[in-house]
Design a protein around this motif. Structure first.
Motif, PDB file in Angstrom:
ATOM      1  N   LEU A   1      52.536  32.498  32.758  1.00  0.00           N
ATOM      2  CA  LEU A   1      52.243  33.497  33.795  1.00  0.00           C
ATOM      3  C   LEU A   1      50.854  34.123  33.602  1.00  0.00           C
ATOM      4  O   LEU A   1      50.592  35.207  34.112  1.00  0.00           O
ATOM      5  CB  LEU A   1      53.307  34.603  33.767  1.00  0.00           C
ATOM      6  N   ASP A   2      50.003  33.449  32.851  1.00  0.00           N
ATOM      7  CA  ASP A   2      48.704  34.039  32.534  1.00  0.00           C
ATOM      8  C   ASP A   2      47.789  34.124  33.750  1.00  0.00           C
ATOM      9  O   ASP A   2      46.748  34.774  33.698  1.00  0.00           O
ATOM     10  CB  ASP A   2      48.018  33.260  31.417  1.00  0.00           C
ATOM     11  N   GLN A   3      48.173  33.451  34.859  1.00  0.00           N
ATOM     12  CA  GLN A   3      47.364  33.547  36.085  1.00  0.00           C
ATOM     13  C   GLN A   3      48.056  34.426  37.135  1.00  0.00           C
ATOM     14  O   GLN A   3      47.637  34.456  38.289  1.00  0.00           O
ATOM     15  CB  GLN A   3      47.145  32.136  36.672  1.00  0.00           C
ATOM     16  N   CYS A   4      49.138  35.099  36.721  1.00  0.00           N
ATOM     17  CA  CYS A   4      49.922  35.871  37.698  1.00  0.00           C
ATOM     18  C   CYS A   4      49.245  37.218  37.985  1.00  0.00           C
ATOM     19  O   CYS A   4      49.282  38.152  37.179  1.00  0.00           O
ATOM     20  CB  CYS A   4      51.332  36.088  37.170  1.00  0.00           C
ATOM     21  N   CYS A   5      48.607  37.307  39.154  1.00  0.00           N
ATOM     22  CA  CYS A   5      47.827  38.518  39.489  1.00  0.00           C
ATOM     23  C   CYS A   5      48.704  39.763  39.560  1.00  0.00           C
ATOM     24  O   CYS A   5      48.272  40.863  39.209  1.00  0.00           O
ATOM     25  CB  CYS A   5      47.108  38.317  40.819  1.00  0.00           C
ATOM     26  N   PHE A   6      49.947  39.591  40.010  1.00  0.00           N
ATOM     27  CA  PHE A   6      50.850  40.728  40.178  1.00  0.00           C
ATOM     28  C   PHE A   6      51.061  41.448  38.838  1.00  0.00           C
ATOM     29  O   PHE A   6      50.845  42.657  38.717  1.00  0.00           O
ATOM     30  CB  PHE A   6      52.181  40.197  40.740  1.00  0.00           C
ATOM     31  N   VAL A   7      51.414  40.680  37.800  1.00  0.00           N
ATOM     32  CA  VAL A   7      51.669  41.290  36.490  1.00  0.00           C
ATOM     33  C   VAL A   7      50.348  41.745  35.841  1.00  0.00           C
ATOM     34  O   VAL A   7      50.272  42.801  35.234  1.00  0.00           O
ATOM     35  CB  VAL A   7      52.436  40.301  35.574  1.00  0.00           C
ATOM     36  N   LEU A   8      49.308  40.926  36.001  1.00  0.00           N
ATOM     37  CA  LEU A   8      48.021  41.271  35.376  1.00  0.00           C
ATOM     38  C   LEU A   8      47.447  42.570  35.942  1.00  0.00           C
ATOM     39  O   LEU A   8      46.817  43.352  35.242  1.00  0.00           O
ATOM     40  CB  LEU A   8      47.018  40.131  35.557  1.00  0.00           C
ATOM     41  N   THR A   9      47.700  42.804  37.232  1.00  0.00           N
ATOM     42  CA  THR A   9      47.217  44.052  37.849  1.00  0.00           C
ATOM     43  C   THR A   9      47.873  45.253  37.162  1.00  0.00           C
ATOM     44  O   THR A   9      47.211  46.220  36.788  1.00  0.00           O
ATOM     45  CB  THR A   9      47.542  44.061  39.359  1.00  0.00           C
ATOM     46  N   LYS A  10      49.193  45.135  36.971  1.00  0.00           N
ATOM     47  CA  LYS A  10      49.906  46.225  36.298  1.00  0.00           C
ATOM     48  C   LYS A  10      49.373  46.398  34.874  1.00  0.00           C
ATOM     49  O   LYS A  10      49.181  47.522  34.386  1.00  0.00           O
ATOM     50  CB  LYS A  10      51.412  45.908  36.284  1.00  0.00           C
ATOM     51  N   LEU A  11      49.116  45.235  34.236  1.00  0.00           N
ATOM     52  CA  LEU A  11      48.628  45.278  32.854  1.00  0.00           C
ATOM     53  C   LEU A  11      47.276  46.014  32.767  1.00  0.00           C
ATOM     54  O   LEU A  11      47.063  46.869  31.906  1.00  0.00           O
ATOM     55  CB  LEU A  11      48.503  43.847  32.351  1.00  0.00           C
ATOM     56  N   LEU A  12      46.396  45.693  33.716  1.00  0.00           N
ATOM     57  CA  LEU A  12      45.091  46.359  33.741  1.00  0.00           C
ATOM     58  C   LEU A  12      45.235  47.862  33.961  1.00  0.00           C
ATOM     59  O   LEU A  12      44.548  48.665  33.349  1.00  0.00           O
ATOM     60  CB  LEU A  12      44.238  45.783  34.875  1.00  0.00           C
ATOM     61  N   ARG A  13      46.154  48.220  34.841  1.00  0.00           N
ATOM     62  CA  ARG A  13      46.348  49.644  35.128  1.00  0.00           C
ATOM     63  C   ARG A  13      46.888  50.387  33.911  1.00  0.00           C
ATOM     64  O   ARG A  13      46.550  51.535  33.676  1.00  0.00           O
ATOM     65  CB  ARG A  13      47.273  49.827  36.327  1.00  0.00           C
ATOM     66  N   MET A  14      47.727  49.684  33.144  1.00  0.00           N
ATOM     67  CA  MET A  14      48.238  50.315  31.924  1.00  0.00           C
ATOM     68  C   MET A  14      47.113  50.508  30.906  1.00  0.00           C
ATOM     69  O   MET A  14      47.092  51.494  30.180  1.00  0.00           O
ATOM     70  CB  MET A  14      49.367  49.470  31.299  1.00  0.00           C
ATOM     71  N   LEU A  15      46.179  49.565  30.884  1.00  0.00           N
ATOM     72  CA  LEU A  15      45.044  49.707  29.957  1.00  0.00           C
ATOM     73  C   LEU A  15      44.255  50.979  30.283  1.00  0.00           C
ATOM     74  O   LEU A  15      43.875  51.731  29.390  1.00  0.00           O
ATOM     75  CB  LEU A  15      44.110  48.500  30.049  1.00  0.00           C
ATOM     76  N   THR A  16      44.049  51.222  31.571  1.00  0.00           N
ATOM     77  CA  THR A  16      43.288  52.426  31.938  1.00  0.00           C
ATOM     78  C   THR A  16      44.112  53.679  31.655  1.00  0.00           C
ATOM     79  O   THR A  16      43.565  54.708  31.295  1.00  0.00           O
ATOM     80  CB  THR A  16      42.863  52.409  33.418  1.00  0.00           C
ATOM     81  N   LYS A  17      45.428  53.542  31.805  1.00  0.00           N
ATOM     82  CA  LYS A  17      46.282  54.705  31.525  1.00  0.00           C
ATOM     83  C   LYS A  17      46.092  55.158  30.074  1.00  0.00           C
ATOM     84  O   LYS A  17      46.099  56.352  29.781  1.00  0.00           O
ATOM     85  CB  LYS A  17      47.749  54.343  31.789  1.00  0.00           C
ATOM     86  N   PHE A  18      45.959  54.193  29.174  1.00  0.00           N
ATOM     87  CA  PHE A  18      45.781  54.544  27.756  1.00  0.00           C
ATOM     88  C   PHE A  18      44.302  54.621  27.356  1.00  0.00           C
ATOM     89  O   PHE A  18      43.989  54.580  26.163  1.00  0.00           O
ATOM     90  CB  PHE A  18      46.529  53.550  26.869  1.00  0.00           C
ATOM     91  N   ASP A  19      43.438  54.700  28.354  1.00  0.00           N
ATOM     92  CA  ASP A  19      41.991  54.829  28.087  1.00  0.00           C
ATOM     93  C   ASP A  19      41.430  53.711  27.239  1.00  0.00           C
ATOM     94  O   ASP A  19      40.507  53.928  26.446  1.00  0.00           O
ATOM     95  CB  ASP A  19      41.679  56.176  27.406  1.00  0.00           C
ATOM     96  N   VAL A  20      42.032  52.524  27.329  1.00  0.00           N
ATOM     97  CA  VAL A  20      41.472  51.386  26.591  1.00  0.00           C
ATOM     98  C   VAL A  20      40.201  50.971  27.340  1.00  0.00           C
ATOM     99  O   VAL A  20      40.255  50.741  28.548  1.00  0.00           O
ATOM    100  CB  VAL A  20      42.470  50.212  26.562  1.00  0.00           C
ATOM    101  N   PRO A  21      39.054  50.906  26.644  1.00  0.00           N
ATOM    102  CA  PRO A  21      37.828  50.558  27.370  1.00  0.00           C
ATOM    103  C   PRO A  21      37.945  49.199  28.067  1.00  0.00           C
ATOM    104  O   PRO A  21      38.596  48.293  27.548  1.00  0.00           O
ATOM    105  CB  PRO A  21      36.768  50.505  26.269  1.00  0.00           C
ATOM    106  N   MET A  22      37.347  49.096  29.239  1.00  0.00           N
ATOM    107  CA  MET A  22      37.408  47.845  30.006  1.00  0.00           C
ATOM    108  C   MET A  22      36.778  46.696  29.214  1.00  0.00           C
ATOM    109  O   MET A  22      37.249  45.574  29.251  1.00  0.00           O
ATOM    110  CB  MET A  22      36.652  48.023  31.326  1.00  0.00           C
ATOM    111  N   ASP A  23      35.716  47.020  28.507  1.00  0.00           N
ATOM    112  CA  ASP A  23      35.074  45.997  27.681  1.00  0.00           C
ATOM    113  C   ASP A  23      35.543  46.137  26.254  1.00  0.00           C
ATOM    114  O   ASP A  23      35.617  47.242  25.742  1.00  0.00           O
ATOM    115  CB  ASP A  23      33.543  46.164  27.716  1.00  0.00           C
ATOM    116  N   PRO A  24      35.842  45.071  25.512  1.00  0.00           N
ATOM    117  CA  PRO A  24      35.780  43.691  25.983  1.00  0.00           C
ATOM    118  C   PRO A  24      37.121  43.142  26.449  1.00  0.00           C
ATOM    119  O   PRO A  24      37.175  42.140  27.138  1.00  0.00           O
ATOM    120  CB  PRO A  24      35.353  42.961  24.707  1.00  0.00           C
ATOM    121  N   TYR A  25      38.249  43.827  26.081  1.00  0.00           N
ATOM    122  CA  TYR A  25      39.557  43.199  26.281  1.00  0.00           C
ATOM    123  C   TYR A  25      39.858  42.903  27.750  1.00  0.00           C
ATOM    124  O   TYR A  25      40.194  41.775  28.113  1.00  0.00           O
ATOM    125  CB  TYR A  25      40.628  44.105  25.668  1.00  0.00           C
ATOM    126  N   ALA A  26      39.709  43.937  28.607  1.00  0.00           N
ATOM    127  CA  ALA A  26      40.063  43.752  30.011  1.00  0.00           C
ATOM    128  C   ALA A  26      39.143  42.717  30.667  1.00  0.00           C
ATOM    129  O   ALA A  26      39.574  41.918  31.504  1.00  0.00           O
ATOM    130  CB  ALA A  26      39.962  45.074  30.751  1.00  0.00           C
TER     131      ALA A  26
END
Length: 654
Positions: A74-99
């Motif tokens: 499911l590594d190309q699944c935009c639906f789940v990845l979108t949620k994943l990205l939003r969770m990263l911002t929720k925890f203030d994980v910097p966009m670079d480099p992981y996201a």
DNA sequence: TTAGGGTTAG
């Protein structure tokens, strides 16, 4: 579903033993087995992963989910990845480099994934990255969604870049009419207002096809911040459904514009119509009470806070605001009770309490608390140092103040700001070291502001030094040409020195500038917390005759104890008899006489004055506290004076 | 996805 869930739960990762994925044995047995199509299974897995992501508590767990996506294809699944990205911002994980790596691995991101990535940069910066990404998205032929515009506009707001905001606005209009979307419209209003372009925000509001309470509230706040509470109130009246946030905007707006009575009126109306109250509303109302300085309102707001579940033991922001409120309402004891009851204390709580002690002349308590604070994990900040330096200043602890000022940067990492220099000038000036204070100003590494010169001018009044006063006043006339207090202070200093020609010159200057003296005004709380207002020379109160008689009687008794009117408190070149008559009708004396008449014997009298208390009134208050046995608490525009048994807490040092 | 908040010296 059953087979799938069981299989899913066998994973060794603790993350996936989450209770949301547990399927009870009983239900498994009773439910008929219905085979799922591949597509249905995939959808189910996706929604379960969304739930798991929702329960994640940090980057580590999010990375586990990400690894799981690869295992499940499911590594190309935009639906789940979108949620994943939003969770990263929720925890203030910097966009670079992981996201960024995560995003780069996706071959065909959909508009939602693009937008989540754009949103990440619009929250964290660099904000320009959001726009670059948007351009990439467009180049790759992906159309935006309304979220894309709200994210981009957020970036413009954060960067205060109204030009870029206008370009995004134009795009939102030209591409599919996104500017008509409610969320985009509201974000546009917010962007224009935060960038200080109120008329553009208003135009968006007026042209919006659909508005909601958020659109109205944004505009109300903007008018309140610009100081136009009349426009804010007109909008509020026209708002069809007023929610808690809209009401709060009005309460806070009036409080921030120095109109505490109206703030409390709105707060009261809000209670009457049954709108809930939260900690933000309470903070606005508490700040209004602090400005008003009236104990009756303070206790009422405190009760509302307790009843709403936001008492000081539960909420550190409400608690800190209450400390400030009780200090400014004259009860440093109540402030300290709140401080003690708080389960959590931060730098605001400590600083407010230290400032409270300082304001009431309790320098010893302020310093004790400061040293107590140093033992905790809460680090002092610039406001804390303003508090301790003020405490030293108000009781003449010159050496201790000098030491704190000299070591604050080295020992506590707080570099002296212009405000701390103002405190030091005040400290040295009050102690009579006027030359040293002037030298310190000349050595300042930054430009002195009005507070610095004002402190020096105030000290010149205490020590009667018209020469240094002139230097301070000339700077003040440039920095604050319309602040009438500076002209009056200089004129009073000249009057004290008998330089009546200079007094006339300053009076003429004031006339030329069209400046008029603020009349002295005092408020006193009578029975049932009703507040009575008195102006200097004002005999319009219904009980004026009684007040006059009570005051004459009080002054006669004081004269028997050696009181002599301090005629130098009258800065007019008039006869001594006229000076005595003027002194008799100072607003705080009228308030005191009315307080003695209208409150119970033994109870304390609380007076608030808009100007600094004069020396004659100060000695009358001292004497009155002795011969009546009453405690008299006066808040003037500088500080508190607690008069008990003939002594004032300020030590005659104000 | 969009709105409201606390301590500062003369």
């Amino acid at each position: 579903m059953v087979a799938f869930s069981r299989k899913f739960c066998t994973t060794r990762s603790p993350l996936f033993s989450h209770k949301q994925l547990f399927v009870p044995q009983e239900r498994q047995q009773n439910q008929p087995f219905i085979p799922l199509s591949q597509l249905q299974q995939r959808k189910l897995l996706e929604s379960q992963l969304i739930s798991v992501l929702h329960g994640c508590n940090g980057l580590k767990q999010i990375k586990q989910v990400h690894a799981h996506l690869f295992r499940k294809g499911l590594d190309q699944c935009c639906f789940v990845l979108t949620k994943l990205l939003r969770m990263l911002t929720k925890f203030d994980v910097p966009m670079d480099p992981y996201a960024r790596l995560l995003f780069d691995q996706v071959k065909r991101p959909n508009p939602f994934l693009w937008t989540a990535f754009i949103r990440g940069y619009s929250l964290q910066g660099p904000f320009a990255e959001s726009v670059l990404l948007y351009n990439c998205m467009r180049r790759e032929g992906t159309g935006p969604v309304s979220f894309t515009f709200t994210a981009l506009l957020k970036a413009c707001t954060a960067a205060l870049d109204v030009n870029l905001g206008r370009q995004i606005h134009a795009q939102a209009i030209s591409i599919g009419g996104f500017a008509n979307d409610l969320y985009v419209g509201n974000t546009l209003i917010d962007m224009y207002l935060k960038c200080g372009v109120l008329d553009c925000g208003r135009r968006v509001f007026d042209e919006m096809p659909d508005k909601d309470v958020i659109s109205w509230t944004s505009l109300i706040v903007a008018y309140a911040k610009s100081g136009d509470m009349e426009a804010a109130a007109r909008l509020f009246d026209g708002l069809p459904e007023k929610d808690m946030v809209a009401w709060t905007a009005m309460v806070t707006g009036y409080a921030q514009n120095g109109r505490p009575r109206e703030a409390l009126e709105y707060f009261e109306r809000m209670q009457d119509v049954g709108v809930e109250t939260d900690e933000v509303t309470l903070v606005g109302a508490i700040s209004a009470c602090a400005q008003l300085g009236a104990a009756k309102y303070a206790n009422w707001v405190r009760d509302v806070a307790e009843q709403s579940g936001f008492g000081p033991t539960k909420n550190v922001v409400v608690g800190s605001a209450l400390i400030d409120m009780y200090s400014k309402c004259g009860s440093v004891e109540d402030a300290y009770r709140v401080f003690e009851a708080m389960s959590e204390r931060n730098v605001f709580s400590f600083s407010s309490m230290i400032l409270g002690f300082a304001m009431h002349g309790r320098a010893d308590a302020a310093m004790r608390l400061f040293h107590e604070m140093l033992k905790t994990e809460t680090k002092p900040n610039r406001v804390t140092f303003v508090g301790v330096l003020t405490a030293c200043s108000h009781v003449g602890m010159v050496e201790q103040g000098r030491h704190l000022f000299a070591t604050m940067e080295e020992c506590y990492g707080v570099s002296p700001s212009v405000d701390h220099y103002a405190c030091m000038v005040d400290l040295l000036g009050r102690a009579g070291c006027l030359e040293e204070a002037l030298k310190l100003i000349k050595k300042m590494p930054m430009e002195p502001h009005g507070g610095v010169w004002g402190a020096l001018l105030g000290a010149c009044r205490i020590h009667g030094n018209p020469d240094i006063a002139e230097i301070a006043a000339n700077h003040l006339f440039e920095i604050e040409p319309n602040a009438i207090g500076n002209y009056i202070l200089l004129s009073n200093i000249y009057a004290l020195a008998g330089r009546w020609d200079d007094v006339s010159r300053i009076r003429k200057l004031m006339r030329e500038k069209g400046l008029r003296k603020n009349p002295g005004c005092s408020w006193v709380e009578a029975k049932k917390g009703v507040i009575h207002e008195f102006f200097a020379g004002d005999m319009t109160h219904p009980k004026s005759n009684e007040i006059k008689r009570a005051l004459e009687d009080l002054l006669d008794r004081l004269k028997e104890h050696g009181y002599l009117p301090n005629l130098s408190s009258v800065a007019y070149d008039v006869s001594d008899e006229d000076k005595k008559r003027i002194l008799m009708t100072h607003s705080e004396k009228l308030a005191l006489a009315f307080g003695l008449l209208s409150t119970n014997v033994g109870s304390s009298i609380r007076i608030v004055k808009n100007l600094r208390i004069c020396e004659d009134c100060h000695s009358v208050m001292c004497g009155a506290s002795q011969i009546t046995g009453r405690e008299i608490i006066v808040r003037d525009n500088m500080r508190f004076h607690h008069f008990r048994d003939g002594v004032c807490s300020c030590g005659n040092f104000w």
